[in-house]
Design an enzyme around this catalytic site. Structure first.
Site, PDB file in Angstrom:
ATOM      1  N   HIS F  14      -3.078  -4.557  -3.686  1.00  0.00           N
ATOM      2  CA  HIS F  14      -2.085  -5.298  -2.907  1.00  0.00           C
ATOM      3  C   HIS F  14      -2.195  -6.794  -3.227  1.00  0.00           C
ATOM      4  O   HIS F  14      -3.129  -7.239  -3.890  1.00  0.00           O
ATOM      5  CB  HIS F  14      -2.233  -5.046  -1.400  1.00  0.00           C
ATOM      6  CG  HIS F  14      -3.466  -5.631  -0.744  1.00  0.00           C
ATOM      7  ND1 HIS F  14      -3.567  -5.799   0.614  1.00  0.00           N
ATOM      8  CD2 HIS F  14      -4.624  -6.082  -1.268  1.00  0.00           C
ATOM      9  CE1 HIS F  14      -4.749  -6.321   0.905  1.00  0.00           C
ATOM     10  NE2 HIS F  14      -5.398  -6.507  -0.202  1.00  0.00           N
ATOM     11  N   CYS F  33      -6.716 -13.926  -1.730  1.00  0.00           N
ATOM     12  CA  CYS F  33      -5.902 -12.710  -1.563  1.00  0.00           C
ATOM     13  C   CYS F  33      -4.451 -12.935  -1.981  1.00  0.00           C
ATOM     14  O   CYS F  33      -3.666 -11.985  -2.071  1.00  0.00           O
ATOM     15  CB  CYS F  33      -5.935 -12.234  -0.113  1.00  0.00           C
ATOM     16  SG  CYS F  33      -7.586 -11.813   0.444  1.00  0.00           S
ATOM     17  N   HIS F  39      -5.037  -7.631  -6.294  1.00  0.00           N
ATOM     18  CA  HIS F  39      -6.410  -7.145  -6.361  1.00  0.00           C
ATOM     19  C   HIS F  39      -6.391  -5.803  -5.628  1.00  0.00           C
ATOM     20  O   HIS F  39      -5.313  -5.288  -5.317  1.00  0.00           O
ATOM     21  CB  HIS F  39      -7.375  -8.153  -5.728  1.00  0.00           C
ATOM     22  CG  HIS F  39      -7.141  -8.367  -4.283  1.00  0.00           C
ATOM     23  ND1 HIS F  39      -6.095  -9.138  -3.810  1.00  0.00           N
ATOM     24  CD2 HIS F  39      -7.744  -7.865  -3.191  1.00  0.00           C
ATOM     25  CE1 HIS F  39      -6.104  -9.123  -2.495  1.00  0.00           C
ATOM     26  NE2 HIS F  39      -7.082  -8.352  -2.088  1.00  0.00           N
ATOM     27  N   HIS F  41      -8.683  -2.417  -3.271  1.00  0.00           N
ATOM     28  CA  HIS F  41      -9.773  -1.980  -2.399  1.00  0.00           C
ATOM     29  C   HIS F  41      -9.895  -0.467  -2.398  1.00  0.00           C
ATOM     30  O   HIS F  41      -8.937   0.248  -2.693  1.00  0.00           O
ATOM     31  CB  HIS F  41      -9.503  -2.423  -0.947  1.00  0.00           C
ATOM     32  CG  HIS F  41      -9.447  -3.900  -0.751  1.00  0.00           C
ATOM     33  ND1 HIS F  41     -10.562  -4.687  -0.789  1.00  0.00           N
ATOM     34  CD2 HIS F  41      -8.409  -4.743  -0.533  1.00  0.00           C
ATOM     35  CE1 HIS F  41     -10.222  -5.959  -0.598  1.00  0.00           C
ATOM     36  NE2 HIS F  41      -8.917  -6.020  -0.439  1.00  0.00           N
ATOM     37  N   ASP F  79      -2.531   6.599  -2.054  1.00  0.00           N
ATOM     38  CA  ASP F  79      -3.674   6.614  -2.961  1.00  0.00           C
ATOM     39  C   ASP F  79      -3.275   6.269  -4.395  1.00  0.00           C
ATOM     40  O   ASP F  79      -2.327   6.825  -4.944  1.00  0.00           O
ATOM     41  CB  ASP F  79      -4.343   7.997  -2.944  1.00  0.00           C
ATOM     42  CG  ASP F  79      -5.652   7.980  -3.719  1.00  0.00           C
ATOM     43  OD1 ASP F  79      -6.319   6.931  -3.755  1.00  0.00           O
ATOM     44  OD2 ASP F  79      -6.013   9.023  -4.294  1.00  0.00           O
ATOM     45  N   HIS F  80      -4.040   5.367  -4.987  1.00  0.00           N
ATOM     46  CA  HIS F  80      -3.784   4.916  -6.362  1.00  0.00           C
ATOM     47  C   HIS F  80      -2.390   4.297  -6.498  1.00  0.00           C
ATOM     48  O   HIS F  80      -1.701   4.503  -7.496  1.00  0.00           O
ATOM     49  CB  HIS F  80      -4.017   6.054  -7.370  1.00  0.00           C
ATOM     50  CG  HIS F  80      -5.481   6.234  -7.664  1.00  0.00           C
ATOM     51  ND1 HIS F  80      -6.372   6.707  -6.722  1.00  0.00           N
ATOM     52  CD2 HIS F  80      -6.225   5.968  -8.778  1.00  0.00           C
ATOM     53  CE1 HIS F  80      -7.582   6.744  -7.250  1.00  0.00           C
ATOM     54  NE2 HIS F  80      -7.533   6.292  -8.484  1.00  0.00           N
ATOM     55  N   GLU F 130     -11.336  -2.029   5.130  1.00  0.00           N
ATOM     56  CA  GLU F 130     -10.876  -2.568   3.851  1.00  0.00           C
ATOM     57  C   GLU F 130     -12.075  -2.739   2.920  1.00  0.00           C
ATOM     58  O   GLU F 130     -12.002  -2.522   1.720  1.00  0.00           O
ATOM     59  CB  GLU F 130     -10.218  -3.923   4.114  1.00  0.00           C
ATOM     60  CG  GLU F 130      -9.464  -4.491   2.949  1.00  0.00           C
ATOM     61  CD  GLU F 130      -9.021  -5.919   3.224  1.00  0.00           C
ATOM     62  OE1 GLU F 130      -7.837  -6.187   3.077  1.00  0.00           O
ATOM     63  OE2 GLU F 130      -9.874  -6.770   3.588  1.00  0.00           O
TER      64      GLU F 130
END
Lengths: 145, 145, 145, 145, 145, 145
Positions: F14, F33, F39, F41, F79-80, F130
């Site tokens: 994100h 951020c 980047h 998580h 996811d991903h 996170e």
């Protein structure tokens, strides 16, 4: 060959301060760990042994014997103690986690053969986590880490 | 409503010993925690705040502000310290983890409004793990835990 | 001999896609990791060094120096970054965790001697956990893992 | 050289009891693990492989292939099972975690070449944690641990 | 108000199977947990109590008393046991983790007042993790969770 | 009353950047951020439900149903993925973890009644980490957290 590792915890306080050095050198070398009032940690140690599998028991050692050895020679003398004041070896050396790991390895090695006589398991490594992000390992010179 | 929890660590030493009690009572009450040379821990604290979501930023608080508050009023004074000797509040009370949690909560509450002015987030709870198996929580009387 | 391991974290995004391969081959090879918009991880790295114990300090290295080395050459360039777009080495190679571990090892090795001159500690291993269940280790060819 | 380690979990029950020994010897040898009704654990296994980096994919193995191998030969037969009753190998040997680790290693080794043909990665080690504090590792005689 | 939570572990085996239901219904309801030979887990329980701070001791309860209570009424009867065969309450109910949590809460509640007489701490919650990803909590109807 | 909490993981990327604000304000508000390349998580979510115990099954819900609900409405879409580019709700709001937690709660709440019809369990809370040190919780206004 099989390796067993068992983990144990103890809590202790210490101060990093080398008697042979000037106060300013100590502060530079050890930073806030040189605080004269000391500080402390929850130490987590992991003791690793390797050995042949006993075909009768399906084990390489009796875990109760290892627990008793660690309890007698590590947990009882170190838990809830001040390492500088209450561990004789740290009267002349600084209780860094490197020295602490080496001292624990030495104590276990000294008493290993009386706990595990014969061609049984051999002590392979002592690992100690001072915090979850700072870990030290000591092992036998001829062994494998 | 949304809650944020951020975790921090510090290491400190302490001794549990109530000045008003006889030595034998202290030993019975605190066991090995009464060791006169002290011992120590890696403390992990978790600070929880709740508040309305700022629609512009999509956050309930700026985490950098919370980090600065905790750094100034908790980590700097407590990390690598002896709680009995270096924290004034523990000259007259025993640095049990209950008292430590309450003291941390009090310090954060005292400085909360200057860090988060207006109708922003409110401090909800301080939790502190003395070891991974022994955890204490302190929260506001009118809040929810 | 004693080994020290220190752990660090950073968060980054990446996409697994080999420029030399057709799109369909990429999808088959990397599955959902080939998603064109990328995804990300919290990477946890562990840097291990071994060396002789300095009898004066009781340590094998000054942890502040290691932290500074990792901060300068790993955390600052990698944390909160897109590995494909912002790390030059991944313009020509795929930022798999294998390649990422090797690149981190290479960077630390390149700068090791200026951080730890003389007969000090040697860099032994870099380990990186992409998730808690998926871990990669890179070490010196002549060293021990 | 690079090592990959992937972790998996399964839950199973077992009883430690050697058929060749008298009941009293079993009780002495295995303590509460000899309870005739059995008990159980969440086992966490870690499978380590090492190999050359494939320059095309930037990986040492396709993790989906390893997952499929472990799923077929370890998780499906062992998860939510009674090791004594449902794993043929433990009809004649005691399902200690040493024997369990060796059996898992044997199964993965047997099927390794059909999953990873050619000069690909080699199976290096199987580690199994019976509890978070009690870990066993089995590795190839000519490999490194 | 302050809450203390202490964590404990035990290992046990169980089978999920409701006597009142047909075999096929059991299989549909419990899936692989219905395996007739049983399976097992490392259970981690967390016992939470809340109470007023004793100004003399700086504590809300004596942790040694709580440990003794949990040891006597939970760990000794449940550790290294088969829950279906060895816990009388599970002869007539299925040892799901919900029922297990409720049974542990009931046992601690029954013996609470003899361990902590007077206006001391009250039992607030029992939490039990069957695996690290599957957690159950039981608390007093009039309490807060 | 009993609460069940089940944990799941997904990995995503994100960028925190509010379209309505100037670039400099974004940099000040979100720091690193706001990196334009994004980047990522490893997010760990925990879904909590509470409900009456079904006396027949000894459970408050069928965990397979909850897993299916989370898989369909959270893991598969998130996811991903790149949260900014691939989740429609984050085209107009910033994918902070607060907003992400609220969005996951909303999705589960929307589909809850079709997964658990009748007087069954109610969705109580969604928690999302996170990183291991930065946790957010969202819960029902009339529920308890």
């Amino acid at each position: 060959m099989i390796r067993i590792t068992r983990k144990y915890r103890f809590s202790a306080s210490h101060r990093l301060h080398a008697a042979a050095l000037a106060d300013e050198q100590n502060r530079e070398l050890y930073g806030k760990c040189d605080n004269p009032y000391g500080h402390g940690h929850n130490y987590e140690i992991a003791v690793s042994a390797r050995g042949p599998l006993d075909p009768r028991s399906g084990r390489i050692l009796d875990p109760a014997l290892l627990d008793r050895l660690v309890e007698a020679h590590v947990l009882r003398p170190f838990d809830h103690r001040n390492l500088n004041e209450e561990i004789p070896e740290f009267r002349n050396s600084v209780p860094t986690t490197e020295n602490l790991a080496a001292e624990i390895f030495r104590r276990l090695e000294t008493h290993w053969k009386s706990a595990f006589p014969g061609n049984g398991p051999s002590l392979e490594k002592v690992s100690i986590a001072e915090t979850p992000r700072n870990i030290f390992e000591v092992w036998q010179i001829h062994g494998q880490a």
